[in-house]
Motif scaffolding. Structure first.
Motif, short mmCIF file in Angstrom:
data_model
loop_
_atom_site.label_atom_id
_atom_site.label_comp_id
_atom_site.label_asym_id
_atom_site.label_seq_id
_atom_site.Cartn_x
_atom_site.Cartn_y
_atom_site.Cartn_z
N ASP A 121 0.93 5.75 -11.53
CA ASP A 121 1.36 6.51 -10.36
C ASP A 121 0.31 6.54 -9.25
OD1 ASP A 121 3.81 7.11 -11.50
OD2 ASP A 121 2.93 8.76 -12.65
N SER A 122 -0.75 5.71 -9.38
CA SER A 122 -1.77 5.65 -8.33
C SER A 122 -1.32 4.69 -7.23
CB SER A 122 -3.09 5.16 -8.91
OG SER A 122 -3.55 6.04 -9.90
N TYR A 123 -1.75 5.00 -6.00
CA TYR A 123 -1.50 4.07 -4.89
C TYR A 123 -2.66 3.06 -4.86
CZ TYR A 123 2.30 6.92 -3.15
OH TYR A 123 3.49 7.56 -3.03
N ASN A 157 5.04 -1.11 -7.24
CA ASN A 157 4.71 -2.49 -6.88
C ASN A 157 5.28 -3.46 -7.91
OD1 ASN A 157 2.69 -3.45 -4.61
ND2 ASN A 157 2.20 -1.32 -5.05
N PRO A 203 0.80 -1.23 0.00
CA PRO A 203 0.00 0.00 0.00
C PRO A 203 0.83 1.28 0.00
CG PRO A 203 -0.04 -1.03 2.16
CD PRO A 203 0.66 -1.99 1.25
N HIS A 204 2.11 1.18 0.41
CA HIS A 204 2.94 2.39 0.47
C HIS A 204 3.70 2.63 -0.82
CE1 HIS A 204 5.36 -1.01 1.50
NE2 HIS A 204 6.47 -0.32 1.58
N LYS A 205 3.40 1.82 -1.85
CA LYS A 205 4.08 1.99 -3.14
C LYS A 205 3.03 2.17 -4.24
CE LYS A 205 8.12 -0.61 -1.73
NZ LYS A 205 9.00 0.56 -1.72
N THR A 206 3.39 2.94 -5.28
CA THR A 206 2.47 3.14 -6.39
C THR A 206 2.36 1.85 -7.20
OG1 THR A 206 4.22 3.82 -7.90
CG2 THR A 206 3.18 5.56 -6.60
N ARG A 259 1.86 7.96 3.26
CA ARG A 259 1.82 7.78 1.82
C ARG A 259 0.98 6.57 1.44
NH1 ARG A 259 7.46 7.05 -0.91
NH2 ARG A 259 7.55 5.89 1.00
N GLY A 260 0.10 6.74 0.49
CA GLY A 260 -0.66 5.60 -0.02
C GLY A 260 -1.94 5.33 0.75
#
Lengths: 254, 285
Positions: free
Chosen positions: A145-147, A111, A104-107, B278-279
């Motif tokens: 570029d979406s999370y 990922n 979840p902390h990466k786009t 973030r995210g």
């Protein structure tokens, strides 16, 4: 003469008292699309997790691409492989989870690039180009570029497929990839999987989507209580099952 | 098939009507009461035996400012040591290796189980146990020269903090879904890489509020190092009142500085939280 990509021989797996797999033997041939069906608790997910070594088998053996998984035979005994060797074996398989498990902390793009960059140590620009192409292939170029939290379930699962493909696996494992999705989102994920099957990828799919199995699977395997009950071409197993238990399951599902 | 019935009568149109504001009499009354009590306390202090001129004179005295710098240096360094130890011990605690697990549990047990001030005194007086310390044949020194108040305070505060921080870190790592760990394994990551790349960054979001809490505790815990002659804020304030006997005035000076530092730290923590959110759509508001 070709050899099976996966050879499963007399595999047993217990969780405490519960026998999740009992004496399972199965071959998966290169390019084959196999669907595993059965009620929950029948052992189909466990079988997939054993191939990816997220669960360790208690007895028997699994060979992937001719290599024994998880253990080494030496002097008449089996010795567990260390973490590094297991990690190397895992690179041959890609896994898609029921609940996506995107980071979840990466786009979306991060990922997909995480494995090739961090685990395989490949060049950044080359990995990036491939990842962009993979996202295009699953129809998500605009979402690079979406999370994950900004994506729908179907989009998340398609990113998860791209993430698994980025490692260039020989075998793709799908663990109920559409079970956590809203009904209207199932189709877009199945479409990506169909395209992947057409491209010649070897696939093992645990699914309740019998329509998908009928259309795409080369072979359908019905499991019950940790054992394979019946297997064959999709039209045979789904259209004219021989075993009573298969008939009962299919009439309950449809 | 029956036709869908028309909407029933008797339910008037409420659109355009506003929700009235309630007067909240009790809130006004209680607020007024609190202001009165505060004013009374303020008046009592203003008329009490406090020379406020001393407070303002010493608030920016050089020795006090040096004290606050030493307090902050010690708090930051000891917290850094504490976080480092905390992460290492939490990873050991969650490892499948029983030796690592036991060592980690023993460390937490020992340093949480004894008072901090006792640990500080033990470190400072280490020379009584080991007059000389060093590596045989390579290097040795007198313990009194090595174990300065600075080093004793750093070890005492940092190692103690590590025992608490390890539990905060462990809670953070346990809060990350097991599926994240499996997904990391599925793309070939080993345990440590999965922890560093996938689990810890997600755990950070959860641990920053309690870590902020711990850091605020650390800023104030440095005052205990005054007993081992480390020249932090409280120690320097005490030295002044030993000379001029203005005890309360200097304690107020120290108290105001601690309050100021802690007030500045709170918005800093919010910045950090935003960085690690973030995210997630649920940003800290």
């Amino acid at each position: 003469m070709t050899k099976p990509l996966v050879a499963i021989r007399a595999v047993a797996k217990n969780f405490g008292e519960f026998q999740a797999l009992k004496n399972v033997s199965l071959d998966v041939w290169p390019g084959e699309v196999m669907c595993l069906i059965g009620a929950s608790g029948s052992g189909k997910t466990t079988l997939l997790r054993c191939i990816n070594q997220l669960a360790m088998i208690d007895s028997g053996g699994i060979w992937l691409d001719g290599e024994l998984l998880g253990v080494r035979e030496q002097g008449g005994r089996l010795h567990r492989l260390n973490e590094r060797e297991i990690g190397r074996q895992r690179l041959k398989t890609g896994m898609v989870f029921q609940r996506f498990n995107l980071f979840p902390h990466k786009t979306a793009l991060e990922n997909v690039t995480e494995g090739p960059l961090q685990v395989q140590g490949r060049k950044a620009d080359e990995v990036r180009t491939e990842a962009v192409e993979l996202l295009r292939r699953v129809g998500l170029s605009a979402k690079a570029d979406s999370y994950p939290a900004q994506l729908s379930g179907g989009q998340q699962q398609r990113v998860a497929i791209a993430r698994a493909l980025a490692m260039k696996p020989m075998l793709m494992l799908f663990d109920e990839p559409t079970s956590a999705l809203d009904p209207e989102l199932v189709g877009e994920v199945l479409a990506v999987m169909k395209e992947l099957a057409k491209s010649g990828m070897t696939m093992m799919v645990v699914t309740h989507e019998l329509g998908f199995a009928r259309e795409v699977a080369d072979r359908v395997v019905y499991m019950d209580q940790g054992a394979i009950v019946e297997q064959g071409r999709a039209s045979e197993v789904l259209g004219a099952p021989r075993e009573e238990r298969t008939k009962a399951f299919l009439s309950a599902v449809i | 098939m029956k036709p869908v019935p028309a909407l029933a009568e008797g339910f008037p149109d409420l659109s355009g009507m506003r929700v009235a504001r309630e007067p909240h009499w009790f809130r006004w009354l209680s607020a007024a009461l609190i202001v009165l009590v505060l004013a009374a306390i303020g008046r009592a202090f203003a008329n009490g035996q406090i020379e406020w001129a001393y407070v303002s004179r010493f608030l920016t005295a050089k020795v006090i400012l040096e004290g606050i710098v030493n307090t902050m240096v010690m708090a930051v360094l000891a917290m850094a040591l504490g976080i480092f130890l905390g992460v290492v011990v939490a990873v050991m605690r969650l490892s499948p290796n029983p030796v690592l697990k036991t060592v980690a549990a023993g460390y937490t047990w020992l340093f949480r189980g004894t008072p901090l001030i006792l640990q500080l005194l033990l470190w400072f007086n280490l020379a009584l146990v080991f007059p000389t310390i060093g590596i045989p044949g390579l290097w040795s020194a007198r313990a009194v020269d090595v174990m300065t108040p600075f080093l004793a305070a750093l070890l005492g505060l940092g190692i103690n903090q590590g025992a608490y921080t390890s539990e905060v870190m462990r809670a953070g790592m346990l809060s990350v879904d097991i599926g994240q760990y499996e997904a990391a394994q599925a793309i070939g990551m080993g345990r440590l890489r999965a922890l560093r790349r996938i689990v810890l960054p997600q755990a950070m979001r959860v641990v920053i509020p309690p870590l902020g809490n711990e850091f605020i505790g650390m800023v104030k815990a440095t005052s205990l190092a005054s007993v081992i002659q480390y020249p932090e804020l409280l120690h320097n304030a005490e030295n002044i009142y030993y000379a001029n006997s203005r005890v309360i005035e200097l304690l107020i000076v120290a108290g105001l500085w601690y309050l100021l530092v802690v007030s500045v730290l709170t918005p800093l923590q919010m910045l950090l939280e935003r960085r690690f959110a973030r995210g997630t759509l649920r940003l800290a508001r």
